[in-house]
Design a protein around this motif. Structure first.
Motif, short mmCIF file in Angstrom:
data_model
loop_
_atom_site.label_atom_id
_atom_site.label_comp_id
_atom_site.label_asym_id
_atom_site.label_seq_id
_atom_site.Cartn_x
_atom_site.Cartn_y
_atom_site.Cartn_z
N MET B 194 43.43 48.04 13.76
CA MET B 194 42.84 46.99 14.60
C MET B 194 43.89 46.31 15.49
N GLN B 195 45.18 46.56 15.18
CA GLN B 195 46.23 46.00 16.03
C GLN B 195 46.56 46.90 17.22
N SER B 196 45.91 48.03 17.33
CA SER B 196 46.21 48.97 18.41
C SER B 196 45.93 48.34 19.77
N PRO B 197 46.72 48.67 20.77
CA PRO B 197 46.40 48.23 22.13
C PRO B 197 45.02 48.78 22.53
N GLY B 198 44.27 47.97 23.25
CA GLY B 198 42.95 48.41 23.71
C GLY B 198 41.82 47.97 22.82
N VAL B 199 42.13 47.37 21.67
CA VAL B 199 41.07 46.83 20.81
C VAL B 199 40.86 45.37 21.19
N GLU B 200 39.63 45.05 21.55
CA GLU B 200 39.33 43.66 21.90
C GLU B 200 38.16 43.18 21.05
N ILE B 201 38.22 41.93 20.65
CA ILE B 201 37.18 41.40 19.77
C ILE B 201 36.49 40.22 20.44
N ARG B 202 35.16 40.30 20.51
CA ARG B 202 34.38 39.17 21.04
C ARG B 202 33.59 38.57 19.88
N PRO B 203 33.81 37.31 19.60
CA PRO B 203 33.06 36.70 18.49
C PRO B 203 31.57 36.64 18.83
N ILE B 204 30.74 36.80 17.82
CA ILE B 204 29.29 36.57 17.97
C ILE B 204 28.91 35.47 16.99
N ILE B 205 28.27 34.45 17.52
CA ILE B 205 27.87 33.34 16.65
C ILE B 205 26.51 33.70 16.04
N SER B 206 26.43 33.50 14.74
CA SER B 206 25.22 33.90 14.03
C SER B 206 24.15 32.81 14.14
N ILE B 207 22.95 33.16 13.74
CA ILE B 207 21.83 32.23 13.75
C ILE B 207 22.14 31.00 12.90
N GLY B 208 23.03 31.14 11.94
CA GLY B 208 23.42 30.00 11.12
C GLY B 208 24.60 29.23 11.67
N GLY B 209 25.04 29.60 12.86
CA GLY B 209 26.12 28.84 13.50
C GLY B 209 27.51 29.25 13.08
N ILE B 358 23.37 24.90 2.65
CA ILE B 358 22.06 25.48 2.33
C ILE B 358 21.35 26.03 3.58
N VAL B 359 21.33 25.23 4.64
CA VAL B 359 20.59 25.66 5.84
C VAL B 359 21.27 26.82 6.56
N PRO B 360 22.57 26.72 6.87
CA PRO B 360 23.21 27.89 7.50
C PRO B 360 23.07 29.15 6.64
N ASP B 361 23.18 28.98 5.34
CA ASP B 361 23.05 30.15 4.47
C ASP B 361 21.66 30.76 4.58
N TYR B 362 20.64 29.90 4.61
CA TYR B 362 19.28 30.44 4.78
C TYR B 362 19.15 31.16 6.11
N LEU B 363 19.62 30.51 7.16
CA LEU B 363 19.49 31.12 8.49
C LEU B 363 20.20 32.47 8.52
N ASN B 364 21.42 32.51 8.01
CA ASN B 364 22.15 33.78 8.00
C ASN B 364 21.46 34.84 7.14
N SER B 365 20.74 34.38 6.13
CA SER B 365 20.08 35.35 5.25
C SER B 365 18.99 36.14 5.97
N ARG B 366 18.55 35.67 7.12
CA ARG B 366 17.56 36.47 7.87
C ARG B 366 18.16 37.84 8.22
#
Lengths: 389, 389, 389, 389
Positions: B194-209, B358-366
């Motif tokens: 994952m440290q190789s040149p050319g690997v880029e990471i874009r975060p994705i925010i989940s339904i639980g934030g 509790i709430v984020p966990d529920y949301l993420n559980s979807r």
């Protein structure tokens, strides 16, 4: 921990399945339910010969096994074949109640013919709050009772009647069904089996006709009814699995719009959901039986969980089996409608899911036992403490 | 058949309990309790991983010669149950339970020597590159390509929903190495630094934030041929092996139970703030229903997996487990939200306590019924393999 | 009986939809929710210009309509576009409460700028049992209150604070948000909108700052909160319909296994069930609004039915919308996750389904009103009797 | 938009109420109350049919010149609501609402003169011959053939699930008159005299233990060409017209409401026998949920149909109504069974009272989602037509 059935258990199940396959067609069953008050003497003798009635009892009590798991295998097979004969009422409930309460001579007298199939005993307990009473003392009693929904009461030769004595303790009286002053109103239940209302009007009975040594029969009754619920759970699981398997076969065979019903994704997913329900219900029944077979088990938890979950799963399977069979499911053309009524009967019998859910709340949740494994035995860990989080 | 622990099993259980009491810190428990999602952050799971590593307990499913713990399934069940009960962090599984089995089964000796010890010690942190923007449940239609150019593969494309990619130093990925008539036949299984040149990471925010998942882009990323696991273009069969392994070896019930336990702690917090949850019979009945579902699921899991030898796969019943576990995770979460009631409306405005999770966990559980084989996929497998329709 | 929207209503809806379509993209909405405490002054001015804030009020009170059905159309559009601005708290709840309670001069003072969009008023009512108090008499009062979850409280310029006077009757005090002794703790709600906790510490207010003529405000508050619930119902219906429509579009477009998702029968049926839920929810909201617009309506029945049924339908639609979107549904990549949180917020707000079900039992079932039509007005038939069956 | 009745509507409602008070007898109400299934027996429905006939109220949907009542949909809604509330028998619809619309639309003048007056007067009692043993939801694959031999058609084959065939003197049937590449193109719509030689009727007992449905066999049954409705081989389009008409014109909500009312009477009977149902909050909550579903469904029905001119068809939303109504019928029935609890276990052992009908009615209601267009078919229509997937 041993999670496999024994060779004996598997062989026994196999021979019972074979017997019922050969001797208990759906047409025959219909005849027994409609014409014979739910009792075919030949089938009864056949089941006795196979040893079914001795299974719920330990060898110590003249039986062959005594474990609820093995009893469950019997009930499961009976459920698959929709057997209407009163095995649950006589062999499981009356049998185990006698084993728990009776003294040795009574046990011999009552259980030997019960196991042999020559006597059928029904437990008359539920009185809708009318309070059966047992008056008198050492030289004889007078019994008055109005009991309802007595399983197998329509064809029993003996009755075990619960009643309160003067001290307000429960006693069990043994009565011949033909005793004068005892009247029976037999009727069919929703699942085709037969029960009876029993009226006992001031009947005199000898003191030797009181079961056991004269202590309160209440705890034994409670425990035995729990056994009965678990046995009924296995019966429901058998009915559910058979309805599921017959539905699988039907959707493979039946064609609509030029393909088998099984070719429709919606049908596939419904059948898959039924399969899941059957797996779950089987696990619930097994857990309950194994727990009740153990010493010091949390009976409330095991019984309540099984009744609630199997009711839920059974309802789903019954509805989908009918729906996927279409018109064939809502008529007497196939056994499917009967499975539906059988599973509805299970839901209604011994109290509703709501009541068992309440029981779980009052005992398990209140004690926070639900935070611990339902499967592993309670741990001996009092001396190990975790750092506070 | 019984659920009684053998003396050896009881001793093992005791050993696990003692280990937990000694090595599980309050910080680790707190970290796990506040995890709203599948895996805790590395700063929570790593210290626990190290403690297990020192004890030789990181990898129950590996052969003993590579550092596996040599447990039976029952022992693993006991271990998982005690860990969950104690609130231990979930061991991050992508390396131990997903990458390693494939490497063990299909990797070269050198790959085993390179990768396995670093997974075991926790030095390497893996992520999984399967899904792509255009290939979800239909995994085989993936488009990320690896082209052999001289002494290395050049990778271009993108993976999505990559859990903890932003923490990982290695990824195993499915990449297209050939255009074949059958899409499955041109896929290879490859390890990417994952440290190789050319690997880029874009975060994705989940339904639980939360930031747990990512999209990963590859632009001319170079991977040496030693990163290829097994045969070129045979990756699809390795992926299938991995997915079956993933489904068939998980013990979900203990973590569902800790979800329930977390809700109990939330109830305690609410009661402390004068919200009388335990007097609310509607909520208690819901709680009982969920607890019962978990009780039954625990037995289902044990009876499905308990008879297997370590490494043996349970077949399609594992789809039943995956389906039920993912739905139950959602059910537990939903119950938590209902119990919170109006407190659930505050979004990220709680102190860092059990009520905040509790709430984020529920949301993420979807996501539980979507990732790792969606429910629709599991139902298809069950219909085909179990029901035969 | 008139079951069609008027031309004015349809035109109004159209212009609001157009405005939001052009000015309230999902990206903009995200910005308002995250960065602006849920309040964009330009949007607020735009909504005011369209007349949104006058809709809940009759012309007699300076408004434009006054019917809940028309208010519902506004809320439905806001729900579709996930608008986070506090229209419900200010225009519907505070507005109608002032219209019900205030005397003419106060109405002019408060409602004119509210309708014009130059003032936002928040109703601070829920105090979790801490009992806000209003002490003093004709020449001034002292107010102490601890209010929670005040909708729109984060950006209101005026507060309407309920408190008990010495006689134990409810009064409504008007406060500028900036008054010394008033402190606000703003926070985001689960749906992205902003609320506040309000602390009023022994603040002196003039007697002209008490709303109305000095009678108990309790009944007006109850009625207005019911109006608020119905308005929230319409907002939920809008959210539900948008989630449904976006799901239809997604499954038509997204391909898996070489065909659109919409080609799978299971997907078709799920979408159809969502359609049914949307129809039902729309009917429930319409029935509630029409009933509340009538004289002498059974408010309990209309409000409870709407809240319970729309919660149920909304939950189903939200879950399936997420499930059918797969990974895109459980991340912030599309608005679907936000619709899910919006609909969950609706369920949790103003009390749970369980509470409204209880309300229905206590009022409707107890009076046997449920045996009569929910739609037709109560009949004048006292003098017609049917022969006993 | 409002739900307020106009003076004319109020007067009409009053007229209906007065008519009911005058003509609806206790016997008719009792007969309807004891009906466990869709239609009451002819001895219950006929006297009521005659009373309506004398008033000109039998056929709300026919043109006035043929004896239609000339009502608007709202008037019909009021009429149905009042009739159901009063417990009037369901008017047997196969002639009035199924046969007649097809005859009116596609029949010859002579057929109209022959059939319609006798339908209106109740002299003819029709049954519907659509389904066949091999053709359920896939109606077009029907095999019963009509062959023109000289001056008559000869019919051979069999129809199944034929409601009230044993009471009927006429059947309209779909028969195969040609073998065409597209199955639908060789089907004709024909009227069969049930007294013809060669018609045999086999009763089918339903899941609820009733004889309502039958299998009908045709062996060389002769039908004159005058029995053919419309064009030969065009029957499929007439059948589609009929099915849409059936779905689109039913007013189900009022009958669902009377189902609820019947449950209330059952509760009264149980309370009288000391079963405290009204104190059981679980059951009351269930009751509230069902009542709420019916409240909302009533509005859905009214808003879907209320704007239509008589005879105008509502399009695919009618599938939503059919789907919901059939499920709700089952929900009502299931609620009844749950309320009966242990009383539901007695199979056909009640006196002829309200308790005797709840269980059979529930069981029979399982057919509601199967016949007249199964739920799966409705969902397919909704997906295609409403959701566009």
């Amino acid at each position: 921990m041993d999670l496999a059935y024994s060779e004996e258990q598997l062989l026994f199940r196999q021979s019972l399945e074979r017997y019922l396959g050969e001797n208990y067609s759906f047409a025959h069953r219909r005849h027994v339910a409609a014409k014979l008050h739910g009792f075919d003497p030949e089938v009864w003798a056949g089941l006795a010969e196979l040893g079914c009635f001795g299974v719920p009892l330990t060898t110590e009590h003249g039986g062959f096994d005594g474990r609820l798991v093995t009893t469950g295998l019997v009930m499961q097979a009976l459920g698959r074949h929709l057997v209407v004969e009163p095995v649950l009422g006589s062999a499981v409930i009356a049998g185990r109640l006698i084993a728990r309460v009776a003294h040795a001579a009574q046990r011999d007298e009552l259980l030997t013919p019960l196991i042999a199939g020559t006597s059928r005993i029904a437990f008359a307990h539920d009185d809708l709050g009318t309070k059966a009473s047992l008056k008198g003392g050492a030289d004889g009693y007078r019994l008055t009772a109005r009991k309802t929904a007595v399983l197998g009461g329509a064809t029993a030769d003996r009755l075990l009647v619960s009643a309160l004595n003067a001290a307000g303790e429960l006693r069990l009286a043994i009565l011949d069904a033909g005793t004068s002053g005892v009247s029976l109103h037999p009727y069919q239940l929703l699942d085709g089996s037969w029960a009876a209302d029993v009226l006992v009007q001031d009947v005199t009975i000898g003191s030797d006709r009181i079961l056991g040594d004269g202590s309160d029969a209440g705890p034994a009754i409670t425990a035995t009814l729990d056994d009965g619920v678990v046995a009924a759970c296995w019966e429901a699981v058998g009915a559910m699995q058979a309805a599921y398997e017959q539905t699988c076969a039907y959707v493979r065979e039946r064609r609509q719009f030029d393909r088998p019903l099984a070719g429709f994704q919606v049908v596939q997913h419904k059948v898959a959901e039924m399969a899941v329900c059957c797996e779950e219900a089987g696990a619930a029944a097994l857990l309950a039986a194994l727990k009740l077979d153990s010493e010091g088990a949390d009976r409330d938890r095991a019984v309540a969980a099984a009744k609630v979950r199997i009711s839920h799963c059974g309802r789903f399977v019954a509805k989908e089996a009918v729906q996927l069979h279409g018109g064939m499911g809502v008529s007497e053309e196939l056994p499917i409608a009967t499975y539906f009524r059988k599973l509805l009967t299970f839901e209604l019998m011994f109290g509703s899911s709501m009541e068992y859910r309440r029981r779980y709340v009052k005992t398990v949740i209140a004690a926070r036992a639900h935070e611990m494994s339902a499967v592993l035995p309670a741990a001996e860990r009092a001396d190990i403490t975790l750092p506070a989080a | 058949m019984d659920l009684i622990l053998t003396p050896a099993q009881r001793a093992f259980r005791r050993e696990v309990q003692t280990f937990l009491a000694t090595h599980l810190t309050a910080e680790m428990r707190q970290g796990q309790m506040l995890t709203a999602g599948v895996y805790p952050e590395p700063d929570v799971s790593r210290p626990w991983h190290h403690a297990l590593y020192r004890k030789g307990w990181v990898a129950p499913l590996w052969p003993v010669e590579y550092g596996g713990s040599g447990w039976t399934t029952i022992e693993r069940f006991i271990f998982e149950s005690e860990c969950a009960l104690a609130g231990a962090p979930v061991v991050y599984p992508i390396g131990v339970r997903l990458a390693a089995p494939v490497i063990l089964a299909f990797g070269s000796e050198e790959q085993k020597r390179t990768y396995l010890p670093r997974i075991l010690s926790g030095e390497d942190y893996w992520c999984q590159g399967f899904s792509e923007p255009g290939a979800g449940s239909d995994l085989a239609s993936l488009q990320t390509r690896a082209v052999l150019e001289g002494d290395h593969y050049t990778i271009n494309g993108s993976k999505i929903w990559t859990t903890h990619a932003h923490h990982a130093n290695r990824m195993f990925a499915l990449v297209r190495t050939a255009n074949t008539p059958r899409k499955q036949d041109g896929i290879s299984f490859i390890v990417i630094d994952m440290q190789s040149p050319g690997v880029e990471i874009r975060p994705i925010i989940s339904i639980g934030g939360e930031h747990d998942i990512n999209q990963v882009f590859f632009t001319d990323v170079r991977v040496p041929p030693s990163g290829l696991i097994g045969e070129v273009n045979a990756g699809w069969s390795y992926a299938k092996y991995l997915l079956e392994f993933e489904r068939g070896t998980g013990l979900f019930s203990s973590r569902l139970r800790s979800g329930l336990k977390r809700i109990e702690r939330a109830i305690d917090a609410l009661e402390a703030a004068d919200r009388h949850i335990r007097d609310n019979m509607d909520l208690m009945a819901r709680l009982a229903d969920v607890a019962i579902e978990i009780d039954v699921f625990e037995m289902l899991e044990l009876m499905t997996l308990g008879l297997l030898e370590p490494g043996q796969r349970p077949g399609p019943t594992s789809s039943v487990l995956k389906l039920r576990a993912s739905r139950l995770k959602q059910t537990v979460g939903e119950l938590g939200v209902e119990i919170l009631g109006p407190s659930a409306l505050r979004w990220q405005d709680h102190p860092e306590d059990v009520l905040s999770v509790i709430v984020p966990d529920y949301l993420n559980s979807r996501a539980a019924t979507i990732f790792g084989g969606a429910s629709e996929v599991q139902l298809g497998i069950i219909a085909k393999s179990l029901a035969g329709v």
